[in-house]
Every structure is written in C-alpha cells, then in structure tokens.
Design a protein around this motif. Structure first.
Motif, PDB file in Angstrom:
ATOM      1  N   SER A  26       0.836  -1.200   0.000  1.00 33.69           N
ATOM      2  CA  SER A  26       0.000   0.000   0.000  1.00 33.69           C
ATOM      3  C   SER A  26       0.869   1.247   0.000  1.00 33.69           C
ATOM      4  O   SER A  26       1.977   1.252   0.560  1.00 33.69           O
ATOM      5  CB  SER A  26      -0.907   0.004   1.227  1.00 33.69           C
ATOM      6  OG  SER A  26      -0.141  -0.010   2.421  1.00 33.69           O
ATOM      7  N   PRO A  27       0.431   2.323  -0.636  1.00 33.35           N
ATOM      8  CA  PRO A  27       1.224   3.561  -0.655  1.00 33.35           C
ATOM      9  C   PRO A  27       1.314   4.156   0.739  1.00 33.35           C
ATOM     10  O   PRO A  27       0.426   3.966   1.582  1.00 33.35           O
ATOM     11  CB  PRO A  27       0.427   4.472  -1.608  1.00 33.35           C
ATOM     12  CG  PRO A  27      -0.961   3.928  -1.590  1.00 33.35           C
ATOM     13  CD  PRO A  27      -0.833   2.445  -1.387  1.00 33.35           C
ATOM     14  N   PRO A  28       2.394   4.870   1.031  1.00 32.80           N
ATOM     15  CA  PRO A  28       2.533   5.470   2.374  1.00 32.80           C
ATOM     16  C   PRO A  28       1.445   6.489   2.652  1.00 32.80           C
ATOM     17  O   PRO A  28       0.966   7.185   1.756  1.00 32.80           O
ATOM     18  CB  PRO A  28       3.926   6.127   2.311  1.00 32.80           C
ATOM     19  CG  PRO A  28       4.188   6.338   0.853  1.00 32.80           C
ATOM     20  CD  PRO A  28       3.515   5.201   0.142  1.00 32.80           C
ATOM     21  N   THR A  29       1.075   6.566   3.916  1.00 29.13           N
ATOM     22  CA  THR A  29       0.018   7.484   4.319  1.00 29.13           C
ATOM     23  C   THR A  29       0.533   8.915   4.327  1.00 29.13           C
ATOM     24  O   THR A  29       1.600   9.209   4.884  1.00 29.13           O
ATOM     25  CB  THR A  29      -0.505   7.119   5.718  1.00 29.13           C
ATOM     26  OG1 THR A  29      -0.926   5.749   5.704  1.00 29.13           O
ATOM     27  CG2 THR A  29      -1.676   8.008   6.105  1.00 29.13           C
ATOM     28  N   VAL A  30      -0.189   9.815   3.700  1.00 31.17           N
ATOM     29  CA  VAL A  30       0.162  11.234   3.646  1.00 31.17           C
ATOM     30  C   VAL A  30      -0.687  11.960   4.686  1.00 31.17           C
ATOM     31  O   VAL A  30      -1.923  11.971   4.608  1.00 31.17           O
ATOM     32  CB  VAL A  30      -0.093  11.812   2.242  1.00 31.17           C
ATOM     33  CG1 VAL A  30       0.246  13.294   2.209  1.00 31.17           C
ATOM     34  CG2 VAL A  30       0.730  11.046   1.204  1.00 31.17           C
ATOM     35  N   TYR A  31      -0.019  12.535   5.678  1.00 30.02           N
ATOM     36  CA  TYR A  31      -0.722  13.222   6.754  1.00 30.02           C
ATOM     37  C   TYR A  31      -0.961  14.682   6.373  1.00 30.02           C
ATOM     38  O   TYR A  31      -0.110  15.330   5.766  1.00 30.02           O
ATOM     39  CB  TYR A  31       0.078  13.151   8.059  1.00 30.02           C
ATOM     40  CG  TYR A  31       0.213  11.752   8.593  1.00 30.02           C
ATOM     41  CD1 TYR A  31      -0.813  11.153   9.325  1.00 30.02           C
ATOM     42  CD2 TYR A  31       1.374  11.010   8.350  1.00 30.02           C
ATOM     43  CE1 TYR A  31      -0.684   9.859   9.810  1.00 30.02           C
ATOM     44  CE2 TYR A  31       1.514   9.713   8.827  1.00 30.02           C
ATOM     45  CZ  TYR A  31       0.473   9.152   9.560  1.00 30.02           C
ATOM     46  OH  TYR A  31       0.587   7.880  10.035  1.00 30.02           O
ATOM     47  N   ASP A  32      -2.112  15.183   6.750  1.00 28.77           N
ATOM     48  CA  ASP A  32      -2.453  16.571   6.467  1.00 28.77           C
ATOM     49  C   ASP A  32      -1.643  17.510   7.352  1.00 28.77           C
ATOM     50  O   ASP A  32      -1.199  17.157   8.455  1.00 28.77           O
ATOM     51  CB  ASP A  32      -3.946  16.799   6.693  1.00 28.77           C
ATOM     52  CG  ASP A  32      -4.786  15.991   5.715  1.00 28.77           C
ATOM     53  OD1 ASP A  32      -4.290  15.730   4.615  1.00 28.77           O
ATOM     54  OD2 ASP A  32      -5.920  15.623   6.066  1.00 28.77           O
ATOM     55  N   GLN A  33      -1.483  18.743   6.883  1.00 21.40           N
ATOM     56  CA  GLN A  33      -0.716  19.738   7.627  1.00 21.40           C
ATOM     57  C   GLN A  33      -1.544  20.412   8.717  1.00 21.40           C
ATOM     58  O   GLN A  33      -1.030  21.245   9.439  1.00 21.40           O
ATOM     59  CB  GLN A  33      -0.201  20.803   6.667  1.00 21.40           C
ATOM     60  CG  GLN A  33       0.737  20.251   5.596  1.00 21.40           C
ATOM     61  CD  GLN A  33       1.208  21.330   4.653  1.00 21.40           C
ATOM     62  OE1 GLN A  33       0.774  22.474   4.758  1.00 21.40           O
ATOM     63  NE2 GLN A  33       2.093  20.973   3.734  1.00 21.40           N
ATOM     64  N   GLY A  34      -2.783  20.042   8.863  1.00 25.41           N
ATOM     65  CA  GLY A  34      -3.642  20.695   9.833  1.00 25.41           C
ATOM     66  C   GLY A  34      -4.663  21.576   9.137  1.00 25.41           C
ATOM     67  O   GLY A  34      -4.712  21.669   7.904  1.00 25.41           O
ATOM     68  N   LEU A  35      -5.452  22.243   9.915  1.00 23.62           N
ATOM     69  CA  LEU A  35      -6.497  23.104   9.384  1.00 23.62           C
ATOM     70  C   LEU A  35      -5.880  24.407   8.883  1.00 23.62           C
ATOM     71  O   LEU A  35      -5.250  25.146   9.634  1.00 23.62           O
ATOM     72  CB  LEU A  35      -7.536  23.389  10.475  1.00 23.62           C
ATOM     73  CG  LEU A  35      -8.848  24.003  10.016  1.00 23.62           C
ATOM     74  CD1 LEU A  35      -9.577  23.048   9.086  1.00 23.62           C
ATOM     75  CD2 LEU A  35      -9.725  24.336  11.203  1.00 23.62           C
ATOM     76  N   LEU A  36      -6.059  24.673   7.598  1.00 22.53           N
ATOM     77  CA  LEU A  36      -5.513  25.868   6.978  1.00 22.53           C
ATOM     78  C   LEU A  36      -6.619  26.878   6.711  1.00 22.53           C
ATOM     79  O   LEU A  36      -7.810  26.578   6.846  1.00 22.53           O
ATOM     80  CB  LEU A  36      -4.799  25.511   5.668  1.00 22.53           C
ATOM     81  CG  LEU A  36      -3.668  24.467   5.783  1.00 22.53           C
ATOM     82  CD1 LEU A  36      -3.107  24.152   4.416  1.00 22.53           C
ATOM     83  CD2 LEU A  36      -2.581  24.948   6.732  1.00 22.53           C
ATOM     84  N   LEU A  37      -6.203  28.090   6.328  1.00 23.23           N
ATOM     85  CA  LEU A  37      -7.173  29.152   6.100  1.00 23.23           C
ATOM     86  C   LEU A  37      -8.073  28.827   4.908  1.00 23.23           C
ATOM     87  O   LEU A  37      -9.272  29.105   4.940  1.00 23.23           O
ATOM     88  CB  LEU A  37      -6.437  30.477   5.868  1.00 23.23           C
ATOM     89  CG  LEU A  37      -7.328  31.710   5.639  1.00 23.23           C
ATOM     90  CD1 LEU A  37      -8.224  31.951   6.853  1.00 23.23           C
ATOM     91  CD2 LEU A  37      -6.470  32.930   5.347  1.00 23.23           C
ATOM     92  N   GLN A  38      -7.506  28.206   3.874  1.00 26.27           N
ATOM     93  CA  GLN A  38      -8.352  27.889   2.721  1.00 26.27           C
ATOM     94  C   GLN A  38      -9.382  26.816   3.029  1.00 26.27           C
ATOM     95  O   GLN A  38     -10.367  26.667   2.306  1.00 26.27           O
ATOM     96  CB  GLN A  38      -7.508  27.452   1.521  1.00 26.27           C
ATOM     97  CG  GLN A  38      -6.568  26.299   1.791  1.00 26.27           C
ATOM     98  CD  GLN A  38      -5.180  26.781   2.147  1.00 26.27           C
ATOM     99  OE1 GLN A  38      -5.031  27.879   2.678  1.00 26.27           O
ATOM    100  NE2 GLN A  38      -4.170  25.966   1.838  1.00 26.27           N
ATOM    101  N   ASP A  39      -9.156  26.040   4.111  1.00 27.24           N
ATOM    102  CA  ASP A  39     -10.145  25.026   4.488  1.00 27.24           C
ATOM    103  C   ASP A  39     -11.423  25.651   5.025  1.00 27.24           C
ATOM    104  O   ASP A  39     -12.496  25.040   4.923  1.00 27.24           O
ATOM    105  CB  ASP A  39      -9.556  24.082   5.538  1.00 27.24           C
ATOM    106  CG  ASP A  39      -8.368  23.295   4.991  1.00 27.24           C
ATOM    107  OD1 ASP A  39      -8.334  23.087   3.766  1.00 27.24           O
ATOM    108  OD2 ASP A  39      -7.496  22.900   5.781  1.00 27.24           O
ATOM    109  N   VAL A  40     -11.295  26.836   5.638  1.00 22.81           N
ATOM    110  CA  VAL A  40     -12.485  27.507   6.187  1.00 22.81           C
ATOM    111  C   VAL A  40     -12.847  28.730   5.359  1.00 22.81           C
ATOM    112  O   VAL A  40     -13.592  29.600   5.842  1.00 22.81           O
ATOM    113  CB  VAL A  40     -12.247  27.899   7.664  1.00 22.81           C
ATOM    114  CG1 VAL A  40     -12.085  26.668   8.535  1.00 22.81           C
ATOM    115  CG2 VAL A  40     -11.027  28.810   7.789  1.00 22.81           C
ATOM    116  N   SER A  41     -12.323  28.799   4.138  1.00 26.04           N
ATOM    117  CA  SER A  41     -12.608  29.976   3.312  1.00 26.04           C
ATOM    118  C   SER A  41     -14.087  30.061   2.960  1.00 26.04           C
ATOM    119  O   SER A  41     -14.661  31.154   2.905  1.00 26.04           O
ATOM    120  CB  SER A  41     -11.762  29.932   2.043  1.00 26.04           C
ATOM    121  OG  SER A  41     -12.054  28.757   1.288  1.00 26.04           O
TER     122      SER A  41
END
Length: 663
Positions: free
Chosen positions: A541-556
């Motif tokens: 399986s491909p390695p898991t890519v972790y998110d950088q956290g909640l960014l400003l564009q996520d709540v835009s």
C-alpha cells in the motif's frame, strides 16, 4: 418290390425332418440370446433397446422383452438422441452401426453394445474398429452361440485383449475399463495462472509438478485412476485460448485451465461446471474528502429541510406570541428572524421581561433544538476531522469516467465482451479503457497492484488479492459487486468431446467439491503463492500522507458565508435607517406641501399660583401614615388624583389607615 417301397418311405421321412434342423437351430439361438439379455438386465437394468440393422435375431427378441425398442435399419438416427433412460445397443452386424449425429454419438458413447457376428468375422477386428471410435463397452456373439454359449468381450488394459465369458460364468460381461488405466498417459496443458495452477520442482523426485486447486484436482484424479499426468506449459507469447483450441481439435485430453460459460457455446468440449463465480471490476477505494468539504456534508439534505421547517415554525410562533397578533408577520421576519437564528445556533438572544407562558414554552423548545443541533454537529465535526469520510463510489458503468484511473483490460477479454455484445461493457466510454495486448502483461500488472489503473477480475482471483491486502496498513482495492459484467459465470475445465473417461473425471470433480477439498485448496492458494515466491508477503500500500492541519483555505467557504451574512445585515440596517429617516422627515414634507400648518394649535395655558404648602399636604399625610400608627384624613379628590397618577406611596398605605371625606 417290398424293399423299394420301404426305401421310398424312409426317404420321405428323412426329407420331412430336414427343414426342422435350421428352424430348431434358430430357436435355440434366440433362446440363448434371450437368456443373455436377461442376465444383462440383472447386471445393470436397461430400459430401452436400440437395434441397428435389418432382419436379424434381435428383432424377434425385441418382441419378447417388455421394454421399448427403437429400430434403426438405416444404421443412423435422423434425430438427436434425447432419451434419458439406460439404453442397450444391439447390432445385427459389425458394420451396421453407422451413427452420424454428433450429439447422439456423445450420448451413446458409454452405452453397452452387443454385436452379432457372422461366421468369418474375427472379434479382434471388431474391437479394434470400435476402439478407434473410443467405444469400449463391446460384447459379441457368434452364430454358434446356442452351442458354445461363449460371449466375446473387448478388454482394454495396457493393450487390446479378447476375453471369453461363458453364459453361466459369474464373471461380468461389461467392466469399467478406466477405473484402472494401468499407467496410461493423460495429455494436458497448464496455463500457470495463479491460483489455478502453479509449477514447482519436487525436491525428492526432481520432477516438475503442479499445485493450485486445478493442479491438485488433476494430480488426485491421475492418482485415483492409476494414470500418468503428462502436461505441457503454455508459452507466455500465446493466450490461454490456445489450450481451448487444442482441446477442441482433440490434441489434448484435458486442459488445466478454466473456460467461462459466457464465452462458450455449450458443454461438448468442457466438463460439468466446476466453479460458479462473478466477473466484476476491481476498483480503488475512493479518496478521502478534503477538509473544506467536511463542514457541509455533516448535514444531510433531508435534515437541512427539516431544520428549515422548524426554523420557520419557531419564527411564526415568536412573531405571534410577542403581541398575540399577526401584525409583524412578513416574509423577511420569518426567514431572517434574529432570535430564532441565534437560538438555533446556540448563541445569546434577547428575552422579554414580561414573557407569557406560551412565549416561555417556545423559548424552551428553541433552547432544546439548539442544544441537539450544536451537540450533534460538533460530534460529527470532530469525528470527521479525525477520519474524514470517503467520496461517493462509482455505481454505474456510465460513470467510470469519473474515476481518476482508467480501466485496464486484456485485449482478449475486451474482444470476447464485444463479441457477446455485453451491454455493461458497451456503456463504458472507449476513452476510459486501457487495453493491454498481452494477457500475461495484464496479469503481471494486476498482481503488482498498480494503482495507476482499475482492473477486471473474477471473484475466485479476487479472493487472493483480498487475502493479500489483509497485511496492508490500508487496503487499496475493493471488489465492486455493483459493477459486474456477469454475476453468474460458470467456469468449466476444457475436455475433448470423445474422452472415454469423461464421466469418471466429472464424478471425481463433483466429489472433491462435496468433500470440501476444492474449497480448502482455494483457501490455501495465497500461502502456496507466497511459499513459491509468486506473491510477496509485504505491504504494497502507498505510504500514508498526513495533512498539515487546518488551513485558512479550508475555512474559506465559511468565511465567505460570514462576510455575506454581515453584508446582508448591514444592508438591512441601512434600509431600516432610511425608513426611519423618511418617517422623521414626513412632518416637514407635509408643512412644505401645505398639508399641515406650521403653528401652535394647543389651548392657552392657565397661569397657576406658586407652590404652597396645601399643594403637598397630601404627600406629607401619606408619609406620616406610612411611618406611624395614625390614620390619614384625605378627601376623595386627593385619593382619585393619587390613583390616577399610580403613585407608589399610596400603595404602601393600607385602606384601613385612610379616613376619607367627601369634602
């Protein structure tokens, strides 16, 4: 003279007895054959007689036996033999059976045959003739059967033998020749498609052997019938259809492969269905939704509709309960009700000081609804932040283009699906299909779990991938049961049409299924592939890519909605300010237009004297009464004036402590 007379009389008696000799011989032969048929009926019951030839002793016997009889004087039937009963074949001569109907030849191949031989015919030549047609249950009788009682039977062991069996012997006339094949070879070819058949080198004998559920089936059958399995390996440059072609041309006895019923015309060159499977797509799991879409998918459309209905109902109740009238009822007040909006969002909102019971009940309902909504939304939001939901999977062949990967399929399978005009395959856009020319290259790409494509796969092959993905941190592919080209595919083993031991192999195949050995072999296929080094035992399986956290564009999107709401509020307040300004300037507009006079129309003010002690005497009296135990003397005019002014000091003085007079 007397002697001559006696000679003539004796000659007449001799001539009268001469015709009875052949007639008596035919009756004895018929009686002997009748006893033979009775013996055969005791060994194995037959329900139908099939007689080939013209005017022989078997025609007379058919009248004495109480079984249905089919007479074929021409030597070949003109119809497909469809009788399901056991049939005994009788031939008036070795060349009288000239069957030409293909289906009848296959159905009557294993049936027992009894042949009446002329004087000069040798049993060896008859057995050899029938063995070339792969018909082995053959017995023969000669014209002198009524004297000898000998039945000549064909025996096929390592070589052809003729065995003589007496009518009264206990030995069986017909035997099963292929229960013991005495080491005869079974010619075959293996496609080496895991987990069906896999090749390995036996360390003890140094010979190549087969494993896999098809390989084990062939090994166990060869061991059961005492035969030697001689198999070839399919070349990587040719398709497994080469096995099917060679079986149909009778170059191979059995093919160690599987043929799908949806691509074959019948079961003439295949066995009884060996495996029931499905033929579907092998798709990658949908990717996780981005964080900026999590906020909106928490509330379902139906739930959102229910919330809007509750919002409107609460707004209506609040509008009516404040003044117990519909005076302020309007569409903006319903849809943009400030109290209801704040209440459902769990925010603070104004509460009337002198609220009625009905209004208090409405606020309780509003408070309960806000607690339920905010609590559930917060719970779902935290859960989705931890593990975001996946995107909606594709459930239609028309939507295959929405996938990020193309559908990989072998060129041979694509041609087969197009040939049978599969409706599901025709729904897929050709731009969304990647055709792989070499079927071995396609299998190699699919076995490596290349995530650049989606694949087509049968369920028996998918079980290997499902077992392999159990050791992965996160599975990559899933078996899309909603996207199947066929949900019921019968898989059969290729077999040449005139194979004499077809029935023994099919019986062995069914028994292995019933005993559960085939299921056991299939369950162990993955571990056999790992043991032979065909499949690696590691996480692909491909390695898991972790998110950088909640960014400003996520709540835009939320910020945009907030800005839009603020602008709408400012516009509303501005509109209300203009209305108040217009109402305030309405008097000046009336004066300017001459509608209202600009002068004082109030009555003249009467000049009062200055404040004297008598004017506040009643206040002093009330104060003294409230502070002492004496009564207060007041006139009715003073009391009415205090009551009209709603003076609180009068309320502090009880009625017993006031003495009132008319004047």
């Amino acid at each position: 003279m007397v002697g001559l007379t006696i000679f003539i009389l004796c000659l007449g008696q001799i001539r009268g007895h001469i015709p009875d000799v052949p007639m008596q011989s035919e009756q004895d032969l018929e009686e002997g054959l009748f006893n033979l048929l009775l013996k055969l009926s005791h060994e194995e019951v037959f329900e139908t007689l099939l007689v080939y030839g013209e005017n022989c002793v078997f025609h007379a016997l058919s009248r004495r036996l109480e079984v249905p009889t089919v007479l074929v004087s021409s030597g070949s039937t003109s119809f497909d033999w469809s009788f399901s009963s056991l049939t005994l074949i009788l031939s008036c001569g070795p060349d009288d059976e000239r069957e030409s109907i293909f289906r009848t030849l296959i159905k009557l191949q294993r049936n027992k045959r009894l042949i009446y031989l002329p004087k000069d015919t040798q049993p060896d030549s008859v057995c050899d003739s029938y063995s070339q047609k792969e018909q082995y249950n053959v017995a023969m009788v000669k014209e002198d059967f009524n004297k000898t009682g000998v039945i000549y039977t064909c025996r096929f062991y390592t070589y052809l033998e003729i065995e003589e069996v007496g009518l009264n012997d206990s030995k069986p006339i017909y035997i099963e020749h292929f229960q013991n094949m005495h080491g005869k070879p079974i010619t075959s070819m293996a496609d080496l498609v895991p987990p069906r058949s896999m090749l390995y080198l036996d360390k003890k004998s140094g010979k190549r052997k087969l494993t896999g559920y098809l390989g084990n089936l062939m090994n166990s059958f060869a061991q059961k019938v005492n035969a030697s399995l001689q198999f070839e390996i399919l070349s990587t440059q040719v398709s497994f259809t080469e096995i099917i072609r060679r079986v149909r041309q009778e170059e191979l006895d059995i093919g160690i492969s599987l043929e799908a019923s949806m691509f074959s015309a019948g079961f003439d060159t295949t066995t009884y269905p060996f495996l029931l499977t499905s033929y579907c797509l092998m798709l990658q799991f949908p990717s996780k939704l981005p964080i900026n879409r999590v906020f909106a998918i928490i509330i379902d459309r139906r739930v959102l509709g229910i919330i809007l209905v509750i919002f409107c109902l609460l707004s209506l109740l609040l509008i009516y309960s404040q003044k117990m009238s519909w005076q302020n009822l309007s569409l903006p007040n319903i849809l943009l009700n400030d109290i209801t909006l704040r209440g459902l969002l769990g925010q603070s909102h104004p509460f009337p000081s002198n609220a009625s019971k009905h209004l208090r009940m409405i606020f309780c309902i509003l408070c309960f609804a806000s607690m339920m909504m905010t609590t559930m939304y917060d719970a779902y939001l935290q859960s989705f932040f931890t593990n975001p939901p996946s995107e909606n999977p594709v459930r239609s062949f028309k939507n295959i283009g929405k996938l990020k990967q193309k559908l990989a399929i072998a060129a041979m399978e694509a041609r087969s699906l197009s040939f049978v005009n599969n409706s599901q395959f025709c729904e897929i856009n050709t731009d969304d299909i990647q055709i792989i020319d070499g079927w071995k290259d396609f299998l190699k790409m699919r076995d490596s779990l290349n995530i650049s494509y989606s694949y087509v796969v049968t369920e028996d092959s998918w079980n290997i991938y499902a077992e392999q993905q159990k050791i992965f941190k996160k599975p990559i592919f899933y078996y899309a049961r909603d996207l199947c080209f066929s949900r019921q595919v019968f898989m059969s083993i290729p077999m040449r049409k005139y194979l004499p031991y077809r029935h023994i192999f099919e019986e062995h195949m069914v028994r292995q299924q019933e005993f559960g050995l085939v299921s056991y072999w299939r369950s162990r296929s993955f571990f056999e592939m790992v043991r032979l080094g065909i499949m690696p035992l590691k996480d692909l399986s491909p390695p898991t890519v972790y998110d950088q956290g909640l960014l400003l564009q996520d709540v835009s999107s939320i910020m945009k909605m907030y800005v839009a709401a603020m602008l709408e509020h400012i516009i509303r307040q501005h509109e209300f300010g203009l209305v108040n300004h217009w109402m305030a300037n309405s008097f000046l507009d009336k004066v300017r237009l001459g509608i209202t006079p600009f002068k004082d129309l109030s009555p003249p003010t009467r000049q009062e004297a200055s404040l004297v002690v008598e004017d506040i005497s009643w206040l002093l009296k009330l104060y003294v009464a409230s502070m002492s135990r004496y009564k207060v003397v007041m006139s009715w005019a003073e009391v009415d004036m205090l009551r009209f002014g709603n003076d609180h000091k009068l309320q502090k003085v009880s009625a017993e402590r006031i003495q009132m007079f008319e004047d």
